[in-house]
Scaffold this active site. Structure first.
Site, short mmCIF file in Angstrom:
data_model
loop_
_atom_site.label_atom_id
_atom_site.label_comp_id
_atom_site.label_asym_id
_atom_site.label_seq_id
_atom_site.Cartn_x
_atom_site.Cartn_y
_atom_site.Cartn_z
N SER A 253 0.83 -1.12 0.09
CA SER A 253 -0.05 0.13 0.01
C SER A 253 0.74 1.26 -0.10
O SER A 253 1.73 1.08 0.52
CB SER A 253 -0.81 -0.14 1.25
OG SER A 253 -0.46 0.52 2.36
N LYS A 254 0.34 2.31 -0.57
CA LYS A 254 1.20 3.49 -0.86
C LYS A 254 1.35 4.14 0.79
O LYS A 254 2.04 5.16 0.89
CB LYS A 254 0.76 4.54 -1.59
CG LYS A 254 -1.02 5.09 -1.48
CD LYS A 254 -1.41 5.76 -2.44
CE LYS A 254 -2.83 6.21 -2.53
NZ LYS A 254 -3.47 6.47 -3.73
N ARG A 255 0.59 3.93 1.62
CA ARG A 255 0.96 4.50 3.06
C ARG A 255 2.21 3.74 3.43
O ARG A 255 2.84 4.36 4.41
CB ARG A 255 -0.16 3.79 3.96
CG ARG A 255 -1.44 4.77 3.73
CD ARG A 255 -2.58 4.26 4.63
NE ARG A 255 -3.85 4.84 4.01
CZ ARG A 255 -4.33 4.25 2.87
NH1 ARG A 255 -4.14 3.16 2.40
NH2 ARG A 255 -5.62 4.81 2.49
N LYS A 256 2.70 2.65 3.16
CA LYS A 256 3.79 2.15 3.59
C LYS A 256 4.84 1.89 2.62
O LYS A 256 6.24 1.85 2.87
CB LYS A 256 3.69 0.56 4.03
CG LYS A 256 2.71 0.57 5.29
CD LYS A 256 2.52 -0.69 5.84
CE LYS A 256 2.05 -0.67 7.06
NZ LYS A 256 1.21 -2.10 7.29
N ASP A 491 -4.29 0.47 0.21
CA ASP A 491 -5.36 0.94 -0.86
C ASP A 491 -5.38 -0.06 -1.84
O ASP A 491 -4.86 -0.99 -2.11
CB ASP A 491 -4.67 2.10 -1.45
CG ASP A 491 -3.25 2.00 -1.84
OD1 ASP A 491 -2.87 2.15 -2.90
OD2 ASP A 491 -2.18 1.43 -0.89
#
Ligand code: GLU
Length: 493
Positions: A253-256, A491
């Site tokens: 995910s783009k958060r990580k 995501d």
């Protein structure tokens, strides 16, 4: 076997995701091995999520990776249109057929009723699922509700007993009891078909023989198989691909992690190395030197059974290894120089224009512009120490700025500035204070070239990455935004 035809069906909802490239590569390799065709279909029926230039960026990114498709919205083909919003009439006919055969029904339940129903089910420890309320309506009752203008969706009927079993190309025999399958909405109240109906009608009409898609669709597959049965069509063969994972094994995910394909380009990865890295998950027993291979060799070695069902781990250190090997061994010296110079050219030219009012000697260039060409700025908390804003404020600014990146429409300096101004209310700070930590996060210093122009030049993916790294230096987030769902599911590609 009849002709092998496979597809990817991306939704144009944001920046092209590396997971799309991964799925495309596996589909292409499968088509190559079977002398088949690979096509692109754009699934844009969820118009509220469509982003203006996302579709063009998908093509651009996949072409950067050297991929080609036989049919698609941009290249045409005999089974078009290949964009779902242009196929409305086709879906309307098919839903009428399902209704006529009694396999689907109108559901007038209000969002409030559905919320209450789900809350009650959760309380009883059941997973939420439509309870069949509107199945009991008589034809007269349905007609009366329609005459009264009550909004409705169309749902598919699901067997009440037994189970659905299929032979998956990667997961083998999969069995899901019908009791676990929801009466899926096929048409929304605005008349737009959902993915579940549209994609399977298209897969049939576009003569797709094998569906190679992410593992997250396994739980929906019984609905799709049942719909094929309702229409009296043969279902394609399903091949679910284990999704890419972060190092901690959560879904990529783009958060990580950086996930946007353009990030890989801006970081100076060779497309050949990215393809080699992604393809390597589907190659059996090669080690060391043998792992470095060009795409033609990969197509020969491609093996669906090689992939780890637990999900390939997206380890950037491994990608670095591939990239280094490619730079040193696979490119000639001239090619190597041309590729690096080509990569830097635009950034250097635009950076020089920005630096003109500040440059004195040419040797100032690395100081003014080095950050534009760097990958990781290697910042620490101390990098932010000299600012007017204290640690708590820096943390909050970086957190909210990182979150704001995706909401910015066209990635241009004025829009970026508007977004920064937009944070004034959220943070209770003036824009000039907000820009302090942003300068450090993006450029590595408290001042330098104009911030928003630099951000525009670097691109969204690089800026998101730098803000994420800076944000992660401070262990801070507002209590209410930390949802477990987000953490676990990341995501959606
Ligand atoms: N539009 C779907 C997605 O973006 C495609 C899934 C499929 O390949 O069936 O995930």
């Amino acid at each position: 076997m009849s002709q092998v035809r496979v597809r990817i069906a991306p939704s144009p909802t944001g920046e092209p995701h590396i997971g799309t490239a991964y799925t495309a590569l596996v589909n292409i390799a499968f088509a190559k091995q079977h002398g088949g065709q690979f096509i692109i279909r754009v699934e844009d029926t969820d118009t509220s999520r469509t982003v203006a230039d996302a579709e063009a960026k998908i093509y651009e990114s996949l072409r950067w990776l050297g991929m080609e498709w036989a049919e698609g919205p941009d290249v045409g083909g005999p089974y078009g249109p290949y964009r779902q919003t242009e196929r409305r009439a086709i879906y309307d006919t098919h839903i009428a057929e399902l209704m006529g055969k009694g396999h689907a029904f109108k559901c007038f339940c209000t969002p409030e009723r559905l919320d209450t129903m789900r809350a009650l089910q959760r309380k009883k420890g059941q997973s939420p699922k439509y309870d069949g309320h509107c199945l009991k309506l008589t034809a007269d009752e349905v007609a009366a509700k329609e005459a009264a203008g009550e909004p409705h969706v169309i749902r598919m009927k699901i067997p009440t007993e037994g189970e659905c079993t299929w032979e998956d190309g990667v997961y083998g025999k999969v069995t899901i009891p019908w009791a676990d399958v929801d009466m899926q909405v096929l048409v929304k109240s605005d008349g737009m078909p959902t993915y579940h109906l549209a994609h399977m009608v298209d897969d049939h009409l576009m003569k797709i023989s094998h569906v190679l898609r992410g593992e997250e669709w396994i739980s929906s597959t019984p609905k799709h198989i049942k719909l094929f049965e309702y229409f009296g069509w043969d279902a394609p063969k399903y091949v679910h691909l284990p999704v890419l994972r972060n190092l901690d094994r959560t879904k990529l995910s783009k958060r990580k992690s950086p996930t946007s394909i353009s990030w890989f380009e801006r970081q100076g990865y060779l497309p050949e190395a990215v393809v080699n890295f992604l393809g390597n998950f589907y190659v059996k027993s090669v080690e060391g030197d043998e792992e470095v291979m060009d795409v033609a060799e990969f197509y020969k070695k491609f093996d669906l059974t090689a992939v780890s069902k637990a999900g390939p781990v997206f380890d950037l250190a491994k990608l670095d290894w591939f990239n280094g090997r490619w730079l040193r061994e696979k490119l000639s010296e001239d090619e190597y120089v041309a590729r690096v110079a080509g990569w830097a050219a635009h950034t250097v030219r635009e950076g020089l224009k920005m630096a003109r009012t500040r440059m004195v000697r040419f040797t100032d260039l690395p100081d003014w512009m080095g950050f534009l060409l760097k990958g990781d700025l290697k910042l620490t908390k101390e990098s932010f120490a000299g600012l007017k804003t204290d640690e708590a404020k820096n943390a909050a600014i970086l957190y909210h700025a990182h979150k704001a990146v995706d909401a910015i429409g066209a990635w241009e300096a004025p829009a970026i500035w508007d977004a920064i101004k937009g944070l004034e209310g959220t943070l209770g700070l003036k824009a000039r204070d907000i820009t302090g930590p942003l300068y450090v996060a993006i450029t590595g210093a408290a001042q330098g070239l104009p911030l928003t122009d630099s951000m525009a030049l670097m691109g969204r993916a690089m800026c998101r990455d730098r803000l994420r790294k800076a944000r992660d230096l401070f262990d801070w987030q507002p209590f209410e935004t930390k949802t477990k769902m987000e953490e676990e599911h990341g995501d959606n590609a």
